[in-house]
Each structure stands twice: as structure tokens, then as C-alpha cells.
Design an enzyme around this catalytic site. Structure first.
Site, PDB file in Angstrom:
ATOM      1  N   GLU A 103       0.858  -1.191   0.000  1.00 55.32           N
ATOM      2  CA  GLU A 103       0.000   0.000   0.000  1.00 55.32           C
ATOM      3  C   GLU A 103       0.894   1.242   0.000  1.00 55.32           C
ATOM      4  OE1 GLU A 103      -3.563  -0.198   2.074  1.00 55.32           O
ATOM      5  OE2 GLU A 103      -3.733   1.957   2.428  1.00 55.32           O
ATOM      6  N   ASN A 146      -3.632  -1.669   7.449  1.00 58.52           N
ATOM      7  CA  ASN A 146      -4.941  -2.138   6.994  1.00 58.52           C
ATOM      8  C   ASN A 146      -4.807  -3.649   6.840  1.00 58.52           C
ATOM      9  OD1 ASN A 146      -6.114   0.495   6.675  1.00 58.52           O
ATOM     10  ND2 ASN A 146      -4.842   0.731   4.869  1.00 58.52           N
ATOM     11  N   GLU A 228     -10.826   4.724   8.955  1.00 60.56           N
ATOM     12  CA  GLU A 228     -10.993   4.375   7.534  1.00 60.56           C
ATOM     13  C   GLU A 228     -11.555   2.957   7.374  1.00 60.56           C
ATOM     14  OE1 GLU A 228      -7.082   5.348   5.927  1.00 60.56           O
ATOM     15  OE2 GLU A 228      -7.730   7.416   5.628  1.00 60.56           O
ATOM     16  N   ARG A 261      -2.756   3.376  16.822  1.00 60.42           N
ATOM     17  CA  ARG A 261      -2.666   4.571  15.962  1.00 60.42           C
ATOM     18  C   ARG A 261      -3.816   5.561  16.240  1.00 60.42           C
ATOM     19  NH1 ARG A 261      -2.794   3.929  10.472  1.00 60.42           N
ATOM     20  NH2 ARG A 261      -1.031   5.237   9.927  1.00 60.42           N
ATOM     21  N   ARG A 278     -11.719  18.205   9.958  1.00 57.05           N
ATOM     22  CA  ARG A 278     -10.955  16.970  10.164  1.00 57.05           C
ATOM     23  C   ARG A 278      -9.696  17.102  11.024  1.00 57.05           C
ATOM     24  NH1 ARG A 278      -8.639  12.895   5.474  1.00 57.05           N
ATOM     25  NH2 ARG A 278      -6.794  12.252   6.634  1.00 57.05           N
ATOM     26  N   LYS A 302       0.490  10.785  13.875  1.00 53.74           N
ATOM     27  CA  LYS A 302       1.166  11.298  12.676  1.00 53.74           C
ATOM     28  C   LYS A 302       1.729  12.691  12.949  1.00 53.74           C
ATOM     29  CE  LYS A 302      -1.484   8.640   9.326  1.00 53.74           C
ATOM     30  NZ  LYS A 302      -2.128   8.563   8.003  1.00 53.74           N
ATOM     31  N   ASP A 307      -2.633  14.191   7.201  1.00 53.12           N
ATOM     32  CA  ASP A 307      -2.187  12.899   6.694  1.00 53.12           C
ATOM     33  C   ASP A 307      -0.933  13.051   5.834  1.00 53.12           C
ATOM     34  OD1 ASP A 307      -2.062  10.287   5.919  1.00 53.12           O
ATOM     35  OD2 ASP A 307      -3.752  10.350   4.548  1.00 53.12           O
ATOM     36  N   GLU A 329       4.748   9.455  14.335  1.00 50.01           N
ATOM     37  CA  GLU A 329       4.782   8.697  13.082  1.00 50.01           C
ATOM     38  C   GLU A 329       5.059   9.599  11.879  1.00 50.01           C
ATOM     39  OE1 GLU A 329       1.148   6.485  12.292  1.00 50.01           O
ATOM     40  OE2 GLU A 329       1.886   5.714  10.389  1.00 50.01           O
ATOM     41  N   GLU A 335       3.927   9.163  -0.486  1.00 55.11           N
ATOM     42  CA  GLU A 335       2.548   9.122  -0.970  1.00 55.11           C
ATOM     43  C   GLU A 335       2.094  10.467  -1.542  1.00 55.11           C
ATOM     44  OE1 GLU A 335      -0.325   7.852   1.949  1.00 55.11           O
ATOM     45  OE2 GLU A 335      -2.017   8.312   0.630  1.00 55.11           O
ATOM     46  N   GLU A 436       7.381  21.783  -2.547  1.00 51.10           N
ATOM     47  CA  GLU A 436       6.312  22.523  -1.880  1.00 51.10           C
ATOM     48  C   GLU A 436       5.838  23.708  -2.725  1.00 51.10           C
ATOM     49  OE1 GLU A 436       7.760  23.714   1.874  1.00 51.10           O
ATOM     50  OE2 GLU A 436       5.819  24.375   2.601  1.00 51.10           O
TER      51      GLU A 436
HETATM   52  C1  GCU Z   1      -3.503   7.454   4.303  1.00 47.81           C
HETATM   53  C2  GCU Z   1      -3.228   6.520   3.165  1.00 47.81           C
HETATM   54  C3  GCU Z   1      -3.799   5.164   3.411  1.00 47.81           C
HETATM   55  C4  GCU Z   1      -3.364   4.655   4.771  1.00 47.81           C
HETATM   56  C5  GCU Z   1      -3.684   5.665   5.845  1.00 47.81           C
HETATM   57  C6  GCU Z   1      -3.161   5.290   7.220  1.00 47.81           C
HETATM   58  O1  GCU Z   1      -4.859   7.761   4.368  1.00 47.81           O
HETATM   59  O2  GCU Z   1      -3.749   7.062   1.967  1.00 47.81           O
HETATM   60  O3  GCU Z   1      -3.346   4.331   2.375  1.00 47.81           O
HETATM   61  O4  GCU Z   1      -3.978   3.456   5.056  1.00 47.81           O
HETATM   62  O5  GCU Z   1      -3.105   6.887   5.508  1.00 47.81           O
HETATM   63  O6  GCU Z   1      -2.198   5.928   7.661  1.00 47.81           O
HETATM   64  O7  GCU Z   1      -3.678   4.400   7.841  1.00 47.81           O
END
Ligand code: GCU
Length: 604
Positions: A103, A146, A228, A261, A278, A302, A307, A329, A335, A436
Site C-alpha cells: 500500500e 490495513n 478508515e 494509531r 478533520r 502522525k 495525513d 509517526e 505518498e 512545496e
Molecule cells: C492514508 C493513506 C492510506 C493509509 C492511511 C493510514 O490515508 O492514503 O493508504 O492506510 O493513511 O495511515 O492508515
């Protein structure tokens, strides 16, 4: 095989059993330096170097050996120093799936998995472990946060294979972790995963027992819950403290930890809903739970409240929790920062983030890995800097970005001339600000192509459910997050609040994160906002062209593979920068109707 920053290190390391053996062997390979190793178990990760004597704990001697060797490779001899890590747990989180996909991975497929199980080249894993140990990383979580259905098998029939993998990391002082699915009990036929249910508690206890029987030095679990669409305690009306503590209790007898997390927000927000903001979510959720987590639970937060965007303010939660063990984190995998095609160096981000967090506030540091099966492990050869710098700065957060970039360049490309090395260092140091400039302006975030997250799409997330809006109209852009607006800024300690709440003192690069600003507003340097947006995008794109020229000068001195990959990706970065420049400028030009004061080409 690509050796990254261990370029001057010998290729074939025999099978060794402990960090001490690895330390002694590494040292024995360098004939122009002769060190002796002295073990002092009570020193743990810590070490001392006094001339040619390295004294340290069972893992400390290994870190001491790499430090001594790196110093001698950079011409520094006769060190006298003492060092211990700022953070006990220095993790790398892989988002790898059992089918071999990764991912948000931009460096090839998984190094660990394929075809639904463990599938790896032991040589490469051992070399990876050596790389990680050499920069101080001491834990790896091998599977995606995930936890897709089949990944649950890592705690079941695939456990012996996981144990074998753990054995490859062990001599390098690296412990394994697994991401776990909060709903695992249900898969095993239990009617519930309710953390207060005795059968659920017993279930997790028995899972923990099996894991620690197979892997006695297993470090613990990473959990993404109620985030999520992942399952979590909310389903049962339980708090995250109740959920995390239940797992914490299950692993406690084995000395394990639970890394929970804090990435919890409403990902099904209606864009019409202006009462939800958010970035406020994690603080609202976890502040009331401060002090409720057990001692072996760490809350992993994070670096920013959104994000891993190109530029975010620090997460206020990191500054405010007092009675909770915290892990910070980062995301090394690029990404939102160029997919390891565009150059985006992170030492500056690490340094700025650490500098804002009071000493003693964090117990651990984690980063999402940027690693895969590509020959150079990281896709873009220069992306290895981010991995190296993360490890070094998780150990010593006050290292300067320049120091760590210079060290990486020197170790990775030992034969570069001093002038080429300086050019490369500068190119890397500037790369973050350049990226940036040509992407979303001044802390606005997002504006990326939805889902994929590479390339521009200013309205891509505007009417979606992810809570990521910029609300650009013909007059202004940005969200007012002051007390008069969403109130997000109130989550910061007072002195930081003051800085962010006042547009006159808010740093420019975060202006549109905290404020809704009219295009014609005059900024601190006298330019209007709209002119600043245009200028940044033209300048950012020009800077990429200049970077490309510098790269062409350096490339002939780089190893052939690196040179080819860098030049090839630079062509893509140039296209990307151009696309961003034109799309963002056109977007704001169409909305605002304001012309560029310098008359440059903006497409209609
Ligand atoms: C972002 C990311 C996801 C990931 C998520 C996370 O949203 O796009 O792919 O799962 O972060 O940190 O859990």
C-alpha cells in the site's frame, strides 16, 4: 546488489548470531582501522567510543561499531564520545500485503510477501536488516496497518514462517511487530470482538502466548482501529482506551507493547457540513483519554493533524498529552510527496518536527517504510536519504539536516569529488521547498489526484467525504481555523496559538492552513496572495529545471544504475512540476481573474 549507504562495506557477511558478533565482524572488515569491542550489558543500546575501544550494551556495541566506521570513513579518527538513543523504540512500519502488493509503495513489490504468504530472499532481508541496524532502527512491523483478510494468517498458520523471518532480523538487534485486526476473534468464531468480553480477552491472551512462544523477542502489535473502515472498539460502544488496554493486558506478561494509531477521523463527512473540521478529530478524541492508557500502550500520532501532507503544522496532540506514552509517526514512502519520482528530502521535516516536541514527551518514533523489491530498495536512489536520516534522527533528533545529508552522500557515493558532493547535498537540501512551491500552495494541503495522490487536481477532493477542503472561490481560499473559524488553533498551547492565529505572524508556508485569505491580501513581503501563488509555481518549476541541470553535472560521477534512474525520474519530475504549475495557476487565475504581475504565461 545495491548497497545504499553501506557502499564501502563488504558484501558477504557470514551467518552470525548476535549484534555483538555482527559488530565484531563489521569492524574486522576494515583493515585501516582496528577497534576492540568491550561488552557492558547494562548499557543496553548505548555505547562509548574512546579512540579504538568501543564499549556498549548487547546492541550498543553494534551501533557503536557503525558509528565508529562511519566516522572513520568520513575521515574522523580518534573519536571520544558517548551516545544513547533519544527514543527506546525506533520503528519502521511496512504497509505490505500478503499478495506482494505494498500500500502506497513506490519501490516495487513487497520484500517479505507474495502469493498469500511469506516469500523472500534471505540474503536481501539480511542486508536490509544490516542497513536498518546501521542507522539505529530496532523494530519492524512487517504487514500493512490495513490488515486485509488473509494477513490475519500471520498470527495463525503462517506464524512459524514469521518466526523464521524474525530470526533473520535478530542478529541485527531488530525485533518484529505485526499489525493486528481488532476483529480477529470473530474470524475465529467468537460472536464478538468486544474488548470487555472475557472470551475476547482470553482469545487475545492465547494469541499472544502463541506468538511469544514462537518469537520470544517479539515486540508487539500495531493497531489501526475505527479508522478508515477498520474494525475497532466503537462497534461495541467501548473507548479506545478500553480497546487498547485489553490488547495491552494480553501482551503484558510477555513484555510486549501495543502501538495504537491515533489516525481517527470521520472519513464519511458530507462536504456540506461546515461544523466538522478533520484536523481537530484526533485531539478531540484522545485528549479526554489522557492517562487512561496502560503503561505498555503507546499512542502513535502522525506528525501533522491531516495525513502526511507536503506541509502541515505539528499535530497538537503531540504537544498536549501528558500522561500517555507517545510514538511520533512519519511517512517515508512518498505518498503525497512525489512517489519517489520527484525528489523530496525529509531531514528538514524530521528536524523541525523534533525541535517542536519537548524532550521526554515521546517514547518512540515510527515511520512508514519507503522500501520494496527494487534493486536499490527505495525506487529513487536519493530516497534512501530519507530512510537513513529517519534512523539517525530517531536516535539523535538534534542532528542537523545538513550533517545527516552530508554523511549520507559521503557514505553512499564515496568517490564523488568534493564539489560534486556539495552540489548533491545542496540539491537534496533544497528539494523539499521546491516540491512545496510547485504543488498545493502555502499549507493548503491536498489538491492531488484523488486516490492515487500524484499530480494535481485542485478540486479532486473538494466534494468528497474525506474532510479535506480548500473552499477556493473567486475572492479567497483556505479555511479559517482560528477561534472565529473552526477553532482548531485552540488545540495548541497558548504561545503556539498566538503564532498561528494571527495571519501577520503565521509562517507563510502555513498561512492557508490556518486562514481564509483574500487573493488580494498583502503578505508580509508586500506581494498579494495571488501573486505569491503564481510566483511560487513559476519559481518551483524553474527550480526543477535548475535541479535537472545540476543532476546532469553530477550524474556522470554516480554509479551507472543510479545515474540512469535519477535522470529518467528527473524527466518525469519536470513534467510533473510543469503540470502542477499550470493547473494550479490556471485554477486560481480562472477563479480570481487576477493577472500575473510579471506577465508570464497562464493558460485560460
Ligand atoms: C492514508 C493513506 C492510506 C493509509 C492511511 C493510514 O490515508 O492514503 O493508504 O492506510 O493513511 O495511515 O492508515
Amino acid at each position: 546488489m545495491h548497497k545504499l549507504w553501506l557502499q564501502s562495506f563488504s558484501n558477504e557477511m557470514p551467518l552470525l548470531n548476535s549484534p555483538e558478533e555482527v559488530a565484531r565482524w563489521e569492524l574486522s572488515q576494515f583493515h585501516d582501522a582496528s577497534f576492540s569491542v568491550c561488552l557492558r550489558p547494562e548499557m543496553g543500546d548505548g555505547f562509548e567510543i574512546d579512540g579504538d575501544i568501543i564499549t556498549g550494551g548487547p546492541t550498543g556495541v553494534l551501533y557503536g561499531a557503525y558509528t565508529a566506521l562511519f566516522s572513520s570513513l568520513t575521515g574522523k579518527k580518534h573519536l571520544k564520545m558517548r551516545s544513547e538513543p533519544a527514543y527506546r523504540l525506533r520503528m519502521l512500519d511496512f504497509w505490505d500485503n500478503l499478495d506482494g502488493s505494498v500500500e502506497r509503495g513506490y519501490a516495487g513489490r513487497s520484500l517479505f510477501f507474495d502469493h498469500g504468504g511469506l516469500h523472500y530472499d534471505p540474503q536481501r532481508i539480511r542486508f536490509l536488516a544490516r542497513l536498518l541496524a546501521s542507522c539505529g532502527i530496532n523494530a519492524v512491523c512487517i504487514n500493512n496497518v490495513n490488515v486485509l483478510f488473509e494477513a490475519q494468517r500471520l498470527m495463525e498458520d503462517l506464524l512459524p514462517d514469521v518466526a523464521e523471518l524474525a530470526g533473520l532480523f535478530r542478529p541485527f538487534g531488530i525485533r518484529l511487530m505485526l499489525s493486528c485486526d481488532f476483529a480477529l476473534p470473530i474470524r475465529h468464531g467468537l460472536p464478538t470482538a468486544d474488548p470487555l468480553d472475557q472470551t475476547v480477552q482470553d482469545f487475545w491472551r492465547s494469541i499472544a502466548e502463541k506468538i511469544w512462544n514462537a518469537i520470544p523477542d517479539f515486540a508487539g502489535f500495531v493497531v489501526k482501529a475505527d479508522s478508515e473502515h477498520r474494525p475497532g472498539p466503537f462497534t461495541y460502544g467501548r473507548s479506545h482506551a478500553e480497546g487498547a488496554n485489553m490488547l495491552g493486558d494480553a501482551v503484558e506478561p510477555f513484555g510486549g507493547v501495543v502501538v495504537w494509531r491515533a489516525f481517527v477521523y470521520n472519513c464519511q463527512q458530507d462536504w456540506r457540513d461546515t461544523t466538522t473540521d478533520r484536523p481537530k478529530a484526533a485531539y478531540e478524541h484522545y485528549m479526554p483519554l489522557d492517562g487512561a492508557f496502560h503503561d505498555n500502550v503507546l499512542l502513535q500520532i502522525k506528525n501533522g493533524p491531516f495525513d502526511f501532507q507536503v506541509r502541515e503544522p505539528i499535530s497538537p496532540l503531540l504537544l498536549s498529552l501528558r500522561k500517555t506514552h507517545l510514538a511520533l509517526e512519519f511517512q517515508l514512502t512518498q505518498e503525497y510527496t512525489g512517489h519517489q519520482i520527484d525528489i523530496y528530502s525529509m531531514p528538514g521535516l524530521f528536524s523541525e518536527t523534533f525541535a517542536q516536541i519537548p524532550r521526554g514527551q515521546l517514547s518512540a518514533v515510527a515511520a512508514v517504510a519507503n522500501i520494496g523489491r527494487d534493486d536499490n530498495y527505495v525506487g529513487h536512489p536519493f530516497a534512501a536519504l530519507n530512510l537513513f536520516a529517519y534512523g539517525c534522527m530517531a536516535w539523535q533528533p538534534d542532528l542537523s539536516p545538513r550533517q545527516v545529508t552530508e554523511l549520507w552522500c559521503h557514505l553512499t557515493y564515496p568517490s564523488l569529488s568534493a564539489s560534486c558532493e556539495e552540489k548533491l547535498v545542496q540539491l537534496l537540501m533544497d528539494s523539499r521547498e521546491i516540491y512545496e512551491k510547485y504543488t498545493a500552495p502555502l499549507g493548503l494541503c491536498w489538491m492531488v489526484n484523488p486516490g492515487f495522490h500524484y499530480g494535481p487536481s485542485p478540486d479532486g477532493y473538494e466534494y468528497q467525504s474525506w474532510g479535506t477542503y480548500h473552499k477556493a472561490d473567486r475572492n479567497a481560499v483556505g479555511i479559517d481555523r482560528t477561534a472565529q473559524g473552526t477553532g482548531y488553533v485552540l488545540q495548541y498551547p497558548p504561545e503556539i496559538q498566538k503564532r498561528y492565529a494571527d495571519p501577520a505572524v503565521c509562517p507563510d508556508h502555513l498561512l492557508l492552513f490556518f486562514h481564509r485569505v483574500p487573493y488580494q491580501a498583502v503578505m508580509s513581503d508586500g506581494r498579494t496572495l495571488i501573486q505569491r501563488i503564481y510566483d511560487d509555481h513559476f519559481e518551483g518549476c524553474e527550480a526543477v529545471d535548475a535541479m535537472s541541470q545540476t543532476l546532469c553535472q553530477i550524474a556522470p560521477s554516480l554509479p551507472e544504475d543510479d545515474s540512469r534512474v535519477c535522470l529518467d525520474r528527473m524527466e518525469k519530475q519536470k513534467l510533473n512540476a510543469r503540470e502542477w504549475r499550470d493547473v494550479v495557476n490556471t485554477f486560481f487565475h480562472r477563479l480570481s481573474g487576477a493577472d500575473d504581475a510579471k506577465g508570464r504565461k497562464i493558460y485560460d
